[in-house]
Every structure is written in C-alpha cells, then in structure tokens.
Design an enzyme around this catalytic site. Structure first.
Site, PDB file in Angstrom:
ATOM      1  CE  LYS A 166       4.713  96.437  20.588  1.00  0.00           C
ATOM      2  NZ  LYS A 166       4.514  96.862  19.228  1.00  0.00           N
ATOM      3  CE  LYS A 234      12.343  98.068  23.772  1.00  0.00           C
ATOM      4  NZ  LYS A 234      10.920  98.318  23.878  1.00  0.00           N
TER       5      LYS A 234
HETATM    6  P1  NAP Z   1      13.136 106.132  19.859  1.00  0.00           P
HETATM    7  O1  NAP Z   1      12.880 106.919  18.627  1.00  0.00           O
HETATM    8  O2  NAP Z   1      14.434 105.459  20.082  1.00  0.00           O
HETATM    9  O3  NAP Z   1      12.838 107.098  21.107  1.00  0.00           O
HETATM   10  C1  NAP Z   1      13.088 106.687  22.420  1.00  0.00           C
HETATM   11  C2  NAP Z   1      12.671 107.753  23.387  1.00  0.00           C
HETATM   12  O4  NAP Z   1      12.945 107.290  24.725  1.00  0.00           O
HETATM   13  C3  NAP Z   1      13.443 109.069  23.209  1.00  0.00           C
HETATM   14  O5  NAP Z   1      12.581 110.125  23.506  1.00  0.00           O
HETATM   15  C4  NAP Z   1      14.538 108.926  24.271  1.00  0.00           C
HETATM   16  O6  NAP Z   1      15.052 110.154  24.686  1.00  0.00           O
HETATM   17  C5  NAP Z   1      13.747 108.268  25.379  1.00  0.00           C
HETATM   18  N1  NAP Z   1      14.592 107.632  26.386  1.00  0.00           N
HETATM   19  C6  NAP Z   1      15.461 106.611  26.208  1.00  0.00           C
HETATM   20  N2  NAP Z   1      16.058 106.267  27.377  1.00  0.00           N
HETATM   21  C7  NAP Z   1      15.558 107.122  28.309  1.00  0.00           C
HETATM   22  C8  NAP Z   1      15.770 107.281  29.699  1.00  0.00           C
HETATM   23  N3  NAP Z   1      16.619 106.500  30.388  1.00  0.00           N
HETATM   24  N4  NAP Z   1      15.072 108.232  30.345  1.00  0.00           N
HETATM   25  C9  NAP Z   1      14.200 109.005  29.663  1.00  0.00           C
HETATM   26  N5  NAP Z   1      13.955 108.925  28.348  1.00  0.00           N
HETATM   27  C10 NAP Z   1      14.626 107.981  27.679  1.00  0.00           C
HETATM   28  O7  NAP Z   1      12.025 104.992  20.060  1.00  0.00           O
HETATM   29  P2  NAP Z   1      10.549 104.887  19.459  1.00  0.00           P
HETATM   30  O8  NAP Z   1      10.614 104.196  18.149  1.00  0.00           O
HETATM   31  O9  NAP Z   1       9.832 106.188  19.583  1.00  0.00           O
HETATM   32  O10 NAP Z   1       9.937 103.813  20.477  1.00  0.00           O
HETATM   33  C11 NAP Z   1       9.459 104.184  21.772  1.00  0.00           C
HETATM   34  C12 NAP Z   1       8.779 102.960  22.395  1.00  0.00           C
HETATM   35  O11 NAP Z   1       7.698 102.542  21.539  1.00  0.00           O
HETATM   36  C13 NAP Z   1       9.705 101.750  22.550  1.00  0.00           C
HETATM   37  O12 NAP Z   1       9.402 101.048  23.728  1.00  0.00           O
HETATM   38  C14 NAP Z   1       9.382 100.910  21.337  1.00  0.00           C
HETATM   39  O13 NAP Z   1       9.659  99.535  21.554  1.00  0.00           O
HETATM   40  C15 NAP Z   1       7.894 101.182  21.163  1.00  0.00           C
HETATM   41  N6  NAP Z   1       7.389 101.018  19.791  1.00  0.00           N
HETATM   42  C16 NAP Z   1       8.057 101.532  18.716  1.00  0.00           C
HETATM   43  C17 NAP Z   1       7.539 101.323  17.445  1.00  0.00           C
HETATM   44  C18 NAP Z   1       8.224 101.836  16.220  1.00  0.00           C
HETATM   45  O14 NAP Z   1       7.856 101.383  15.122  1.00  0.00           O
HETATM   46  N7  NAP Z   1       9.185 102.747  16.305  1.00  0.00           N
HETATM   47  C19 NAP Z   1       6.351 100.624  17.261  1.00  0.00           C
HETATM   48  C20 NAP Z   1       5.678 100.144  18.380  1.00  0.00           C
HETATM   49  C21 NAP Z   1       6.212 100.344  19.652  1.00  0.00           C
HETATM   50  P3  NAP Z   1      16.347 110.820  23.965  1.00  0.00           P
HETATM   51  O15 NAP Z   1      15.801 111.636  22.827  1.00  0.00           O
HETATM   52  O16 NAP Z   1      16.963 111.619  25.037  1.00  0.00           O
HETATM   53  O17 NAP Z   1      17.230 109.673  23.504  1.00  0.00           O
END
Ligand code: NAP
Length: 295
Positions: A166, A234
């Site tokens: 990834k 990140k």
């Molecule tokens: P996001 O919208 O920023 O959501 C992050 C999630 O993580 C939220 O539920 C947040 O909770 C939670 N979180 C953050 N810090 C935490 C902690 N210390 N303890 C528990 N929960 C915590 O991110 P996302 O886009 O869904 O991405 C999630 C993952 O998938 C990441 O690793 C990202 O790199 C990966 N990803 C994202 C994409 C994309 O296009 N968005 C594509 C591929 C992979 P709160 O609601 O409380 O903040």
C-alpha cells in the site's frame, strides 16, 4: 458474519454501511460519538463492539490510532478470543503491523492487514481494492466481507506485506499527481489551457488512472477531501520511515514531501491532496483553470 467495525471516518462509515447492506450483523464504534450507521448497533467502546464478533475490522487514521483501538483503555485486546480475526484497513507502518499481529495472535486470534485503495467513491460504491497481508486461509474466511465492501482482493504475502505494498502504491500516486500538478502549472504559465494539456495526456502514454480520477475535480477547483492531504502526508512519513528502516533512498519522495509540508503550513491539510496544486500556483503566480495566459 458478526462484525465489529471500528472507525467511521470518510472510508470506515461507507465500508460499515456496505457490510450492513450485505446482511452482516454489524456493531460500530467511533472515537467521537454521533457517527452512527443505520442498521448497525452502536457500541460505547472498541471492546464492547468486539464482544461476540467473529471479525473486528478497523479503519482509523494512523499507527497510533490502531494501537489505541487495539491495546488502549477498553481496547479490542480484552475481547479477543480463539478463532477471532482482526483486520486493519487503515494505512499504517508495516513494522508496527508485525508487532500488533504478534500481540493479537498471543490471544488466539488472527490478524490481517488489508489497507485499501479506491478512495471515498470506491468505499461508497463497494468498489475498493484490498491489499492484503496474512494467511491465505484467514483471507478466505473473510472473503464475504471483502466482497461486501470491494471489487478486488490482492494478497501481497504474509503479515505486513499489505501495508508495505500500500505504501509503495501510494508513493506512486503522490508522485504521479505531483507530476500532473507541476505539468499543469508550467503549461498554464506558458499559456497552454488545462483542457488542451489534458487532451495530450489522454491521447498518449502520459495517461494515468490518477490523472483520470483527479482531473475533473481539479478543473472544477473542487478540493473537498476524497483523500485528505494530512493523510497522504502521513502516508509519506510512513514511506520515508519504512525506507529508512530498509536503507532505501527515495529522493523524489523527499522533495514532494516538502511541498506537502508547506501546503499544510498554508492551512490546506483538510483539503484533498490535490490542493497541493494551489501552492504550485501561488509560487508560479498563475491559476490553472482560469489563467492559461499566465499571471
Ligand atoms: P478520516 O475521515 O480522517 O477518519 C479517521 C478515523 O480515525 C475517524 O473515525 C477518527 O475518529 C479515527 N481516529 C483518529 N485517531 C484516532 C484515535 N487515536 N483513536 C481512535 N480513533 C481515531 O480518515 P479516512 O479517510 O476514513 O481514512 C482512514 C484510513 O484509511 C487512513 O489510514 C487512511 O490513510 C486510509 N485511506 C483513506 C483513503 C481515502 O481516500 N480517504 C483511501 C485509502 C486509505 P474521530 O471521528 O473521533 O476523529
């Protein structure tokens, strides 16, 4: 299957919804309350969500978040049982993944790293691609869940190899987009309209899936987050850390990471990573969509 889904951000919320839609029994938990999923049971803690689950699926921001969800106060660890499977779809450190898997396996459960690609739209449409590290047998047991949320499952090898692949893939996405953004900026400054440049890109070997996905957003100047810049940044730090551990030099990535650093200092961290274009435009004194003739 009974699934505990932990982390209801951009990706996790859509993924959990698709599990419910496919008929699985889902319990959800999110650090900040109030992000429920229709048809799923809302749990107060990760441990409570995991109680009775066959599979615990995580999609949270980063390595520290996964550690917190698994091993922090009221974390999953206390609910782990023989035969359970923990799956991580967050993008995190490959070496930390090995340590987390070992600790989970010590409780009789198995661990699969299954980061995703496909972004927000892929998550919403159940078209994600899962990039998997872990045993083949365990991967087969959770295939119905992969199928509920995605279109493709690619096994890269044993534990940690999903995260490693990834990161390598996201390195390419970041560099391809940076190339596109720099090309657009130079073309705009030299008087070539973005649409004309795109005609060249799409008719030639310059064509790419990254450009195909991002170009419509860029032309509309819609930088709302599909994949937030802070998360791509990140991932870049994870790539550079993995490269340091493996003694690999990544000079191009290092430079692009500096562009992100400044774009984040400018306050663009919650926009899509495509908004790095705005910094290039600022430096060049040009705007791509409207100013093909220069500043
Ligand atoms: P996001 O919208 O920023 O959501 C992050 C999630 O993580 C939220 O539920 C947040 O909770 C939670 N979180 C953050 N810090 C935490 C902690 N210390 N303890 C528990 N929960 C915590 O991110 P996302 O886009 O869904 O991405 C999630 C993952 O998938 C990441 O690793 C990202 O790199 C990966 N990803 C994202 C994409 C994309 O296009 N968005 C594509 C591929 C992979 P709160 O609601 O409380 O903040």
């Amino acid at each position: 299957m009974r699934v505990a889904f932990l982390g209801l951000g951009i990706m996790g919320h859509a993924m959990a919804r698709n599990l419910v839609k496919a008929g699985h029994s889902v319990a959800v938990w999110n650090r900040t309350p109030g992000k429920d999923v229709e048809g799923a049971r809302a749990a107060a803690t990760p441990a409570e969500a995991a109680t009775d689950a066959d599979v615990v699926w995580m999609c949270v921001s980063d390595t520290a978040a996964v550690e917190h969800v698994l091993f922090g106060e009221n974390g999953v660890e206390s609910a782990l049982r023989e035969g359970m499977i923990v799956v991580d779809s967050s993008t995190i450190s490959p070496s930390a993944t090995l340590a987390f898997a070992e600790r989970v396996r010590a409780r009789g459960a198995d661990y699969v790293d299954a980061p995703v690609t496909g972004s927000k739209i892929g998550a919403q449409n159940a078209q994600l691609i899962f990039i998997v590290g872990g045993s083949e047998a365990t991967m087969e047991r959770i295939r119905p869940l992969f199928e509920a949320m995605g279109k493709t499952v690619l096994r890269m090898g044993d534990t940690g190899k999903g995260q490693a692949a990834k990161l390598a893939g996201n390195l390419m996405i970041a560099m391809i987009y940076e190339g596109f953004a720099e090309g657009l900026t130079l073309a705009a400054k030299l008087g070539v309209p973005a649409e004309s440049l795109l005609g060249l890109v799409n008719a030639s070997m310059i064509k790419s899936g990254v450009v195909e996905y991002k170009a419509p957003f860029v032309l509309k100047r819609d930088f709302s987050p599909n994949f937030p810049m802070r998360l791509m940044f990140k991932d870049m730090q994870l790539m550079l850390e993995a490269a340091r551990e493996a003694r690999v030099k990544l000079p191009g990535l290092k430079t692009v990471s500096e562009v992100y650093e400044v774009a984040i200092e400018e306050g663009h961290q919650d926009l899509d990573y495509a908004a790095t274009l705005m910094l290039l435009e600022k430096w060049a004194g040009v705007e791509v969509s409207s100013a093909a003739s220069g500043a």
